[in-house]
Design an enzyme around this catalytic site. Structure first.
Site, PDB file in Angstrom:
ATOM      1  N   ASP A  84      96.291  72.211   2.910  1.00  0.00           N
ATOM      2  CA  ASP A  84      97.532  72.116   3.698  1.00  0.00           C
ATOM      3  C   ASP A  84      98.390  70.989   3.123  1.00  0.00           C
ATOM      4  OD1 ASP A  84      99.537  72.092   5.596  1.00  0.00           O
ATOM      5  OD2 ASP A  84      98.246  71.561   7.291  1.00  0.00           O
ATOM      6  N   GLY A 107      95.821  73.384  14.872  1.00  0.00           N
ATOM      7  CA  GLY A 107      95.552  72.290  15.805  1.00  0.00           C
ATOM      8  C   GLY A 107      96.587  71.191  15.646  1.00  0.00           C
ATOM      9  N   SER A 111      89.847  70.500  10.018  1.00  0.00           N
ATOM     10  CA  SER A 111      90.886  69.993   9.128  1.00  0.00           C
ATOM     11  C   SER A 111      90.536  68.561   8.747  1.00  0.00           C
ATOM     12  CB  SER A 111      92.217  70.050   9.871  1.00  0.00           C
ATOM     13  OG  SER A 111      93.214  69.401   9.135  1.00  0.00           O
ATOM     14  N   ASP A 122     103.269  77.260   8.458  1.00  0.00           N
ATOM     15  CA  ASP A 122     103.036  76.489   9.679  1.00  0.00           C
ATOM     16  C   ASP A 122     104.413  76.004  10.168  1.00  0.00           C
ATOM     17  OD1 ASP A 122     102.506  74.479  11.544  1.00  0.00           O
ATOM     18  OD2 ASP A 122     101.058  73.391  10.346  1.00  0.00           O
ATOM     19  N   LYS A 163      93.745  68.271   3.486  1.00  0.00           N
ATOM     20  CA  LYS A 163      95.144  67.885   3.345  1.00  0.00           C
ATOM     21  C   LYS A 163      95.383  67.475   1.904  1.00  0.00           C
ATOM     22  CE  LYS A 163      96.497  68.304   7.535  1.00  0.00           C
ATOM     23  NZ  LYS A 163      97.683  69.068   7.890  1.00  0.00           N
ATOM     24  N   LYS A 211      89.512  72.899   5.817  1.00  0.00           N
ATOM     25  CA  LYS A 211      90.895  72.696   5.363  1.00  0.00           C
ATOM     26  C   LYS A 211      91.035  71.253   4.933  1.00  0.00           C
ATOM     27  CE  LYS A 211      95.079  72.117   8.111  1.00  0.00           C
ATOM     28  NZ  LYS A 211      95.962  72.772   9.076  1.00  0.00           N
TER      29      LYS A 211
HETATM   30  O1  LIG Z   1      94.005  69.373  15.215  1.00  0.00           O
HETATM   31  C1  LIG Z   1      93.346  69.578  14.184  1.00  0.00           C
HETATM   32  O2  LIG Z   1      92.129  69.678  14.188  1.00  0.00           O
HETATM   33  C2  LIG Z   1      94.014  69.771  12.872  1.00  0.00           C
HETATM   34  C3  LIG Z   1      95.082  68.841  12.663  1.00  0.00           C
HETATM   35  C4  LIG Z   1      95.955  69.205  11.489  1.00  0.00           C
HETATM   36  O3  LIG Z   1      95.497  69.674  10.484  1.00  0.00           O
HETATM   37  C5  LIG Z   1      97.328  68.947  11.622  1.00  0.00           C
HETATM   38  C6  LIG Z   1      97.774  68.317  12.699  1.00  0.00           C
HETATM   39  C7  LIG Z   1      99.071  67.837  12.751  1.00  0.00           C
HETATM   40  C8  LIG Z   1      99.891  67.899  11.734  1.00  0.00           C
HETATM   41  C9  LIG Z   1      99.371  68.274  10.504  1.00  0.00           C
HETATM   42  O4  LIG Z   1      98.920  67.157   9.856  1.00  0.00           O
HETATM   43  C10 LIG Z   1      98.236  69.288  10.576  1.00  0.00           C
HETATM   44  C11 LIG Z   1      98.784  70.622  10.325  1.00  0.00           C
HETATM   45  O5  LIG Z   1      99.855  70.680   9.776  1.00  0.00           O
HETATM   46  O6  LIG Z   1      98.200  71.665  10.611  1.00  0.00           O
HETATM   47 MG   LIG Z   2      99.715  72.578   8.809  1.00  0.00          MG
END
Ligand SMILES: O=C(O)CCC(=O)C1=CC=C[C@@H](O)[C@@H]1C(=O)O
Ligand SMILES: [Mg+2]
Length: 372
Positions: free
Chosen positions: A189, A291, A135, A239, A163, A161
Site C-alpha cells: 500500500d 481498516g 497491515s 482506496d 506499507k 499488507k
Molecule cells: O486498520 C488497519 O489495520 C490498517 C490500517 C491501514 O493500513 C491504514 C490505515 C490508515 C491509513 C492508511 O495508512 C492505511 C490504509 O491506507 O489502508
Molecule cells: Mg490504503
C-alpha cells in the site's frame, strides 16, 4: 426507529506501537465515539478520521464540528424509519463522509439491536466467519519490517499488507519474498506516494507476484491509475480515490483498478459501503474491507460488512491486540482459528461496549436529546 438521545465522546488511546505510512507516523488514536439511544437500546459508531488531514481532508476536530452543529441536530429534529434513510437525510451535506459514517453506523447498530438481529443480518451478510489480513507499517529498516511480517505470519493472518514509499519499496518486497517465498499472500500500500514518473519502479513491482498494489498514485485520481493499470500485470486496488458509488462506477468503467478497498468511513457509512459492494459484485470486481486503526466498535462494523459475499479478499480486520493493550469492547476481538474471525452472533455489533473504559478515555463529551 426511535431515537431519543445522542452522546458524543472524544476518546484518546495510545497505540501499542507507532504505525507509519508514507504520509506520517501515528502513535495514538484520537476519535469520536457516537452513542445513539432509543427504546432502551444503544447503538454505537466510531469516527475514523485521524487527528491530522493527511489520509484525507477530515480530522477529529472537523468530525466533532459536523456532528455537533449539523448532523446531530438534523437527526434529532427528523424521523428516520430505517438506517438507509440516514444517507438520504444527510445527502445535502457535501463530503464530510467520516463524520456522517460515525453517526450512520451507530444508527445501523441501533436498528439491528431494536430488531433483535445481528448487524451482519441487517446488512444482508451471510458469512459466519471471515478471513482476515494485517497491515504492517514502515519501520526504520527493511529487517524490522521482515521481523514484523514473521510475527503476523506466525499468528496466522491470511494476507500481509506492507506499507511502501519511494526508496522503501523494491528492497522491502524482495526481502519478504526471499524470506517467505512466493506463496505468501502479499500486497503493498503506497498511500498515494508515487506519480507516473515512477513507472519504472512500479513496473518492477510486477516481478514480486503481489496480490495487488494499493493506491500508488494521487489520492484524487482515477485517470492516471487507469493508465498505470494498463502497464501493470499486478492488479491496482483503489482506496483514497473512492468516496462515492459514482466514483466506484467511474473507476470500474475506466479500468482504474481491478480490486477495490471499501472503507465505511471514506464512503459515508454502511449503506453506501453496501451499495459499492453490490456494484462491484455485479461488475465482477472483488472487494475487501480496509481498516483505519479502529477500536473495537469500528472493527465490529467492519466485520459485519465483511460478511457480505463479495468481500472475497481478507481485509485489514485484525484482532484487538494488533493495536490495543485493552479494547473498549468486551470481549475484545480475537481470532477463532489462525486468520479467522467469527461474525458475532449477538444483536447489533454483537459485543458489549465497556462504558467504564469509554468514560476513562474520554477527553470531551456532549449529549443532545430530542425536543430539548
Ligand atoms: O486498520 C488497519 O489495520 C490498517 C490500517 C491501514 O493500513 C491504514 C490505515 C490508515 C491509513 C492508511 O495508512 C492505511 C490504509 O491506507 O489502508
Ligand atoms: Mg490504503
Amino acid at each position: 426507529m426511535k431515537i431519543e438521545q445522542v452522546t458524543l465522546r472524544r476518546v484518546q488511546v495510545p497505540l501499542q506501537a507507532p504505525f507509519e505510512t508514507s504520509f506520517g507516523r501515528m502513535d495514538r488514536k484520537d476519535c469520536v465515539i457516537v452513542s445513539v439511544y432509543g427504546e432502551g437500546a444503544t447503538g454505537y459508531g466510531e469516527s475514523v478520521a485521524f487527528a491530522a488531514p493527511y489520509y484525507n481532508e477530515e480530522t477529529t476536530d472537523t468530525v466533532w464540528h459536523m456532528l455537533e452543529h449539523f448532523l446531530v441536530p438534523d437527526l434529532l429534529s427528523k424521523e428516520v424509519k430505517r438506517p438507509e434513510d440516514v444517507s438520504a437525510l444527510f445527502a445535502p451535506v457535501r463530503r464530510n463522509h467520516m463524520a456522517i459514517a460515525a453517526i450512520e453506523t451507530a444508527l445501523w447498530d441501533l436498528h439491528a439491536k431494536q430488531s433483535g438481529i445481528t448487524l451482519a443480518q441487517a446488512l444482508g451478510g451471510d458469512k459466519r466467519e471471515i478471513e482476515v489480513g494485517v497491515s504492517i507499517g514502515i519501520e526504520p529498516t527493511v529487517d524490522q519490517v521482515v521481523r514484523n511480517v514473521e510475527r503476523y505470519v506466525e499468528q496466522g493472518y491470511k494476507r500481509i499488507k506492507v506499507k511502501i514509499k519511494p526508496g522503501f519499496d523494491i528492497r522491502l518486497v524482495e526481502a519478504i519474498r526471499k524470506r517467505f517465498g512466493d506463496e505468501l499472500p502479499l500486497m503493498a500500500d503506497a498511500n498515494s506516494a508515487y506519480t507516473l514518473d515512477d513507472l519504472a519502479v512500479l513496473k518492477e513491482m510486477d516481478n514480486y507476484k503481489l496480490m495487488m498494489i494499493e493506491q500508488p498514485l494521487a489520492h484524487d485520481d482515477i485517470i492516471e491509475h487507469a493508465a498505470l493499470q494498463r502497464e501493470l500485470r499486478t492488479p491496482v486496488c483503489l482506496d483514497e480515490s473512492i468516496h462515492t458509488l459514482t466514483d466506484a462506477r467511474h473507476a470500474i468503467e475506466l479500468g482504474s483498478c481491478r480490486i477495490m478497498n471499501i472503507k465505511i468511513g471514506r464512503v459515508g457509512g454502511l449503506t453506501n459501503a453496501r451499495r459499492i459492494h453490490d456494484l462491484c459484485q455485479e461488475r465482477g470486481m472483488p472487494v475487501w474491507c480496509g481498516g483505519m486503526l479502529e477500536l473495537g466498535i469500528g472493527r465490529l462494523h467492519n466485520i459485519a460488512l465483511s460478511s457480505l459475499s463479495n468481500f472475497s479478499i481478507p481485509g485489514d480486520v485484525s484482532a484487538s491486540k494488533r493495536f490495543w493493550a485493552q479494547d473498549i469492547v468486551v470481549p475484545g476481538i480475537e481470532m477463532v482459528r489462525p486468520g479467522v474471525i467469527a461474525v458475532p452472533a449477538g444483536a447489533g455489533i454483537g459485543h458489549e461496549v465497556c462504558e467504564q473504559s469509554l468514560e476513562r478515555l474520554t477527553v470531551k463529551k456532549l449529549t443532545r436529546s430530542r425536543g430539548a
